[in-house]
Design a protein around this motif. Sequence first.
Motif, short mmCIF file in Angstrom:
data_model
loop_
_atom_site.label_atom_id
_atom_site.label_comp_id
_atom_site.label_asym_id
_atom_site.label_seq_id
_atom_site.Cartn_x
_atom_site.Cartn_y
_atom_site.Cartn_z
N GLU A 88 27.16 -11.77 -31.55
CA GLU A 88 26.69 -10.61 -30.79
C GLU A 88 25.47 -11.01 -29.99
O GLU A 88 24.65 -11.83 -30.46
N LEU A 89 25.33 -10.42 -28.81
CA LEU A 89 24.11 -10.63 -28.07
C LEU A 89 22.94 -10.16 -28.90
O LEU A 89 22.99 -9.08 -29.50
N ALA A 90 21.89 -10.95 -28.96
CA ALA A 90 20.73 -10.59 -29.76
C ALA A 90 20.02 -9.39 -29.14
O ALA A 90 19.90 -9.29 -27.92
N GLN A 91 19.57 -8.52 -30.00
CA GLN A 91 18.78 -7.36 -29.61
C GLN A 91 17.34 -7.57 -30.09
O GLN A 91 17.10 -8.36 -31.01
N HIS A 92 16.42 -6.85 -29.46
CA HIS A 92 15.02 -7.01 -29.86
C HIS A 92 14.83 -6.78 -31.35
O HIS A 92 14.01 -7.47 -32.00
N ALA A 93 15.58 -5.87 -31.93
CA ALA A 93 15.47 -5.60 -33.36
C ALA A 93 15.86 -6.81 -34.22
O ALA A 93 15.50 -6.88 -35.40
N ASP A 94 16.58 -7.77 -33.63
CA ASP A 94 16.99 -8.99 -34.34
C ASP A 94 15.89 -10.05 -34.38
O ASP A 94 16.01 -11.02 -35.13
N LEU A 95 14.86 -9.88 -33.56
CA LEU A 95 13.84 -10.92 -33.42
C LEU A 95 13.20 -11.31 -34.75
O LEU A 95 13.03 -12.52 -35.00
N PRO A 96 12.83 -10.39 -35.63
CA PRO A 96 12.25 -10.84 -36.90
C PRO A 96 13.17 -11.77 -37.70
O PRO A 96 12.70 -12.76 -38.28
N ARG A 97 14.46 -11.50 -37.72
CA ARG A 97 15.39 -12.38 -38.45
C ARG A 97 15.55 -13.72 -37.72
O ARG A 97 15.64 -14.76 -38.36
N ILE A 98 15.59 -13.68 -36.38
CA ILE A 98 15.66 -14.92 -35.60
C ILE A 98 14.46 -15.80 -35.92
O ILE A 98 14.60 -17.01 -36.16
N VAL A 99 13.29 -15.22 -35.94
CA VAL A 99 12.06 -15.97 -36.24
C VAL A 99 12.09 -16.47 -37.68
O VAL A 99 11.70 -17.61 -37.96
N ALA A 100 12.57 -15.66 -38.61
CA ALA A 100 12.64 -16.09 -40.01
C ALA A 100 13.55 -17.31 -40.17
O ALA A 100 13.20 -18.26 -40.88
N ILE A 101 14.69 -17.29 -39.51
CA ILE A 101 15.61 -18.44 -39.57
C ILE A 101 14.95 -19.67 -38.96
O ILE A 101 15.03 -20.78 -39.51
N TYR A 102 14.29 -19.48 -37.82
CA TYR A 102 13.58 -20.59 -37.19
C TYR A 102 12.52 -21.15 -38.15
O TYR A 102 12.43 -22.37 -38.36
N ASN A 103 11.74 -20.28 -38.76
CA ASN A 103 10.68 -20.72 -39.67
C ASN A 103 11.24 -21.45 -40.88
O ASN A 103 10.59 -22.35 -41.42
N GLU A 104 12.45 -21.08 -41.33
CA GLU A 104 13.08 -21.79 -42.45
C GLU A 104 13.30 -23.27 -42.12
O GLU A 104 13.32 -24.10 -43.01
N SER A 105 13.49 -23.57 -40.84
CA SER A 105 13.79 -24.95 -40.43
C SER A 105 12.56 -25.83 -40.36
O SER A 105 12.68 -27.05 -40.35
N ILE A 106 11.38 -25.26 -40.32
CA ILE A 106 10.17 -26.04 -40.09
C ILE A 106 9.89 -27.04 -41.22
O ILE A 106 9.63 -28.22 -40.94
N PRO A 107 9.92 -26.65 -42.49
CA PRO A 107 9.58 -27.62 -43.55
C PRO A 107 10.45 -28.87 -43.60
O PRO A 107 9.99 -29.92 -44.02
N SER A 108 11.69 -28.79 -43.16
CA SER A 108 12.59 -29.95 -43.22
C SER A 108 12.20 -31.04 -42.23
O SER A 108 12.60 -32.19 -42.38
N ARG A 109 11.46 -30.67 -41.19
CA ARG A 109 11.05 -31.60 -40.13
C ARG A 109 12.26 -32.22 -39.43
O ARG A 109 12.20 -33.31 -38.89
N LEU A 110 13.38 -31.49 -39.42
CA LEU A 110 14.60 -31.98 -38.76
C LEU A 110 14.87 -31.31 -37.42
O LEU A 110 15.43 -31.93 -36.53
#
Length: 166
Positions: A6-28
């Motif tokens: 689905e096209l992302a909606q502004h209400a999805d931004l917190p979950r988008i950011v959370a998923i992005y932040n999950e990737s940071i510790p792996s350094r991948l």
Amino acid sequence: MTITFELAQHADLPRIVAIYNESIPSRLATADLEPVSVASREDWFTAFDPQRRPIWVLKSDDQIVGWVSLESFYGRPAYGHTAELSIYIGQDFHHQGLGQQALDFVFGQLPRLGLDCIVTFIFSHNVPSQGLFKKNGFEPWGHLPDVALMDGQLRSLDILGRHFTN
């Protein structure tokens, strides 16, 4: 796992950011070293255009499990037929074929978006992502040696690309 896009909606931004932040510790997957805030990603999110440079969320049972985006490449008009592709999958959903599903979905959208060239930036040590993109016909178009310093270790970045016939 059945996935819808689905096209992302502004209400999805917190979950988008959370998923992005999950990737940071792996350094991948990102050169960010600390989590980003939703507020810091507002302008980034607003820049997406559903008609030309969309961001989609991947959903399973109405839960956002990942996202995929196409951003303008290098910001110059001559590159209008080229986009940069990013895929982020929630850590609880890795190794379930969602990256492949995201690529297949995006490939089907390219004619509508007027795109025939995709580039992606992947760390050289990110073996899973390197394999996924190479399996899908992406080739190395550039190598930036030791451009990122993460946890005291220099890391290289590869540019992978593919041309598509519309």
